[in-house]
Design a protein around this motif. Structure first.
Motif, PDB file in Angstrom:
ATOM      1  N   PRO A 464       0.832  -1.214   0.000  1.00 56.87           N
ATOM      2  CA  PRO A 464       0.000   0.000   0.000  1.00 56.87           C
ATOM      3  C   PRO A 464       0.862   1.259   0.000  1.00 56.87           C
ATOM      4  CG  PRO A 464      -0.888  -1.606   1.535  1.00 56.87           C
ATOM      5  CD  PRO A 464       0.417  -2.161   1.057  1.00 56.87           C
ATOM      6  N   ASN A 500      -2.797  -5.031  -1.247  1.00 53.93           N
ATOM      7  CA  ASN A 500      -3.888  -4.547  -0.386  1.00 53.93           C
ATOM      8  C   ASN A 500      -3.714  -5.082   1.034  1.00 53.93           C
ATOM      9  OD1 ASN A 500      -5.260  -3.230  -2.593  1.00 53.93           O
ATOM     10  ND2 ASN A 500      -5.917  -5.263  -3.261  1.00 53.93           N
ATOM     11  N   ASP A 503      -5.715  -1.296   4.885  1.00 53.59           N
ATOM     12  CA  ASP A 503      -6.445  -0.193   4.261  1.00 53.59           C
ATOM     13  C   ASP A 503      -5.928   1.160   4.741  1.00 53.59           C
ATOM     14  OD1 ASP A 503      -7.536   0.207   6.799  1.00 53.59           O
ATOM     15  OD2 ASP A 503      -9.346  -0.928   6.335  1.00 53.59           O
ATOM     16  N   TYR A 504      -6.444   2.198   4.119  1.00 51.91           N
ATOM     17  CA  TYR A 504      -5.992   3.570   4.384  1.00 51.91           C
ATOM     18  C   TYR A 504      -6.259   3.977   5.833  1.00 51.91           C
ATOM     19  CZ  TYR A 504      -6.055   8.684   4.196  1.00 51.91           C
ATOM     20  OH  TYR A 504      -5.855  10.016   4.462  1.00 51.91           O
ATOM     21  N   THR A 506      -6.445   2.149   8.525  1.00 50.76           N
ATOM     22  CA  THR A 506      -5.572   1.449   9.480  1.00 50.76           C
ATOM     23  C   THR A 506      -4.288   2.217   9.724  1.00 50.76           C
ATOM     24  OG1 THR A 506      -6.475  -0.717   8.885  1.00 50.76           O
ATOM     25  CG2 THR A 506      -4.286  -0.673   9.893  1.00 50.76           C
TER      26      THR A 506
END
Length: 690
Positions: A464, A500, A503-504, A506
């Motif tokens: 990410p 992935n 996520d953003y 987190t």
């Protein structure tokens, strides 16, 4: 007792008792304990044919309470009557859950009252609540009445009673010390104080100060202290014990020390040996070749990224579960190609390898680590040394499933970078050289082993990516945390299943999480007075994203020409004090003439959502752009430095114009350093013709 028709009444009212069954026994009681709470009993405790009545005062409230506990609500009694012993008499009543809830309500206690601090010997199980009554004395008649009233009284010995009273005394002592503590104090952001030593005991503790905490503010860069602290906390708490013993985490200063030029003390040493000598003592008490994973946090150009050396003890790939040797992969190597990098609405494409250019740096106080690449001593690296993402792998989503290909583990240097695109071949080559020298020191009797691109491949993992210029430290920490939370199960290259990984939200809420962790550890270590951390702005609140109102800002590019550095500093180019002026690079069109005169092989393309600019090194053109940015009320909108520098200092920021190959910046670092202080989303860009 569980029927809904039950109505609690006065147990001393025995008007409905059968003839000859009514009785009342009164005992003087010193106190009532519902652990960990203590209550004064103001009236004698009454034992009747119906139950027990207890009356007293709620502490600190001067409010009277009365408890009516029915005999059938008591399921067990433990007592020490102390007929001839020195220990005080006590009686413990074990109640049904419904009765326990009633008692808790009457005593105005919170829901978390449940506490099993005292253990009693006896048959039967412990229940949710128990009342302990301490008496001055219990005469023989009262003793026999209580025994007859409850046909399940369990008498405990003097030693058991003494143990209970010792625990009561210890609990009272702690409560007394707590009551003597000073009231909590709210700290100010500008206080230059130490907040926490972690770990609190032992050697090698990290001191976290107020300026370290302040770098958790949104749009600020994490500094080395916060990075080291959280990695150490991760190791001590979140990494499973089996993996903890197989993992070594270097501090943020390891790679900096390894690659910082120093005066050579032995001219006979090779460059790799000189680098290793600087950090040889760092592993005096540890053999990294007994580890499976070596964590190396790295800061370059004020940007954090992560290297993890995997399985340095292995000489080649083996099956993941059974450790059986397997044939090495036929890896494809990188070729020079454009690697785009996307940050918000900005796309950066590098047209040449990073090693041929010199990158400008941001102020030292951003990350506490000076980063002048001209003083960096790294091994020569090439992209062809890095494993390509085109290598066939059992991890690859496009690979045809083959059950005959087992999962493997093999020696690797994995790079986790939240701003993918820059070459990390120098880093990988430097770490390989370090391992070679370290192996010779740790294994003097073993056969010589040289780590190279074949037996220790380097690979930049797709992970990410950050969408701003300040969260790289957060991503580094989340990479490490996720690496142990969701371990890689197959180390065939390329590793593509981590795109992935998390996520953003987190990673974004990690600023708030770390702040809460620091406050928690402070509360555990401060025994005299609770210190409360200042309230600062996080991008999240209670783990949810927060939208802050945008500041009123504008910016414009103005093209100016015919000025050298001295003239540019003159009064003719001073703007209103409310504006910040920063140099940016000439456009490709402005440098067509210079392009014909230079043979440089390095180029970079910077694309924003409104305009495209190409930068060529080696030019001596005097034409330049000025970025003029209006600031509302004179306040700068750049993120603060890691150690709490005043934001208004951004008005003094000047970026150098590219005028020679030495001053050329790679697109990724150049744009990051330039836009970090102004916010891409708030820019309005227009070109003004001369």
């Amino acid at each position: 007792m569980d029927n809904d028709d039950f109505v609690r009444g006065d147990v001393t009212d025995q008007s409905d008792a059968a003839q000859g069954e009514a009785f009342t026994t009164k005992l003087s009681c010193k106190c009532l304990r519902l652990f960990p709470y203590r209550f004064e009993v103001t009236e004698p405790v009454k034992f009747t044919s119906k139950g027990v009545r207890i009356a007293g005062i709620l502490p600190k409230k001067d409010t009277k309470f009365v408890l009516h506990i029915y005999k059938r609500e008591v399921i067990k009694v433990i007592a020490h009557f102390a007929s001839s012993e020195k220990a005080q008499p006590l009686i413990t009543l074990y109640m049904l859950k419904r009765c326990a809830q009633y008692v808790k309500t009457q005593l105005q206690l919170p829901d978390d009252t449940a506490n099993e601090q005292l253990a009693f010997k006896g048959n039967g199980s412990l229940h949710e609540r128990r009342l302990l009554l301490v008496f001055d004395s219990i005469n023989f008649s009262a003793r026999e009445t209580i025994k007859a009233m409850f046909n399940f009284v369990d008498e405990i010995s003097t030693s058991d009673a003494a143990e209970i009273f010792e625990r009561i005394a210890e609990l009272d002592r702690k409560e007394l010390e707590k009551s003597k503590q000073m009231p909590p104090r709210q700290l100010r952001p500008d206080e230059q104080i130490s907040l926490l030593m972690y770990p609190p005991k032992g050697t090698g503790g990290l001191c976290i100060r107020m300026e370290d905490y302040m770098c958790l503010t949104k749009e600020s860069y994490l500094n080395d202290i916060i990075i080291d602290f959280y990695l150490l906390w991760l190791r001590n708490t979140l990494i499973p014990e089996t993996l903890r013993d197989r993992t070594h985490i270097f501090s943020t200063f390891f790679y900096k020390r390894l690659t910082t030029l120093t005066r050579a003390t032995d001219v006979k040493l090779t460059a790799a040996q000189r680098r290793h000598a600087r950090v040889q003592k760092w592993t005096k008490l540890v053999d990294i070749f007994d580890k499976d994973f070596i964590i190396v946090p790295i800061n370059e150009q004020s940007h954090w990224f992560l290297a993890i050396i995997c399985f340095p003890c292995l000489k080649g790939p083996v099956t993941y579960d059974t450790n059986q040797p397997v044939e090495p992969q036929q890896l494809k190597r990188h070729r020079a190609k454009k690697v785009p990098m996307q940050i918000s609405n900005t796309t950066i494409t590098s047209l040449a390898k990073r090693d041929s250019v010199s990158l400008p740096t941001m102020p030292i106080d951003i990350c506490h680590i000076a980063d002048d690449e001209s003083e960096r001593d790294e091994a020569e690296g090439d992209e062809s040394d890095m494993a390509s993402e085109d290598s066939e792998s059992s991890n690859s989503p496009n690979r045809v499933t083959n059950d005959d290909v087992p999962a493997v583990k093999q020696p690797l240097i994995l790079i986790f970078d939240s701003l993918a695109g820059a070459s990390r071949s120098r880093v990988v080559a430097t770490l390989r050289d370090y391992l070679t020298c370290e192996y010779k020191v740790k294994k003097p009797d073993a056969q010589k082993h040289i780590f190279n691109k074949d037996n220790m491949p380097g690979h930049c993992v797709k992970v990410p990516q950050q969408n701003n210029f300040t969260d790289c430290g957060l991503y580094l920490l989340q990479y490490v945390q996720q690496f142990f939370k969701e371990p890689i199960k197959d180390y065939r290259l390329p590793i593509k299943q981590l795109t992935n990984w998390f996520d953003y939200l987190t990673v974004t809420k990690k600023r708030e999480d770390i702040a809460h962790l620091i406050q928690q550890l402070m509360d555990e270590s401060n025994s005299n007075q609770r210190l409360i951390l200042p309230v600062i702005e996080f991008p999240t609140l209670n783990g949810q994203l927060v939208e802050y109102p945008e500041k009123s800002e504008s910016a414009e590019f103005e093209e100016e020409e015919g000025h050298d550095d001295e003239e540019y500093a003159s009064d003719a180019h001073d703007d209103d004090s409310a504006n910040t002026e920063m140099e940016v690079d000439p456009t490709y069109e402005e440098l067509q003439t210079a392009k014909a005169a230079t043979q440089s092989s390095t180029a970079a393309t910077v694309t924003t959502n409104t305009t495209t600019t190409s930068v060529l090194p080696g030019t001596t053109t005097a034409r330049r752009f000025m970025l003029k940015r209006g600031l509302q009320n004179g306040a700068a909108g750049s993120p603060s430095g890691a150690n709490g520098a005043d934001n208004n200092n951004v008005n003094q920021l000047e970026l150098q114009l590219i005028s020679s190959p030495k001053a050329v910046s790679s697109p990724s670092s150049m744009l990051k350093n330039r836009i970090a202080g102004i916010g891409v989303g708030s820019l309005k860009i227009r070109k003004i013709e001369p």
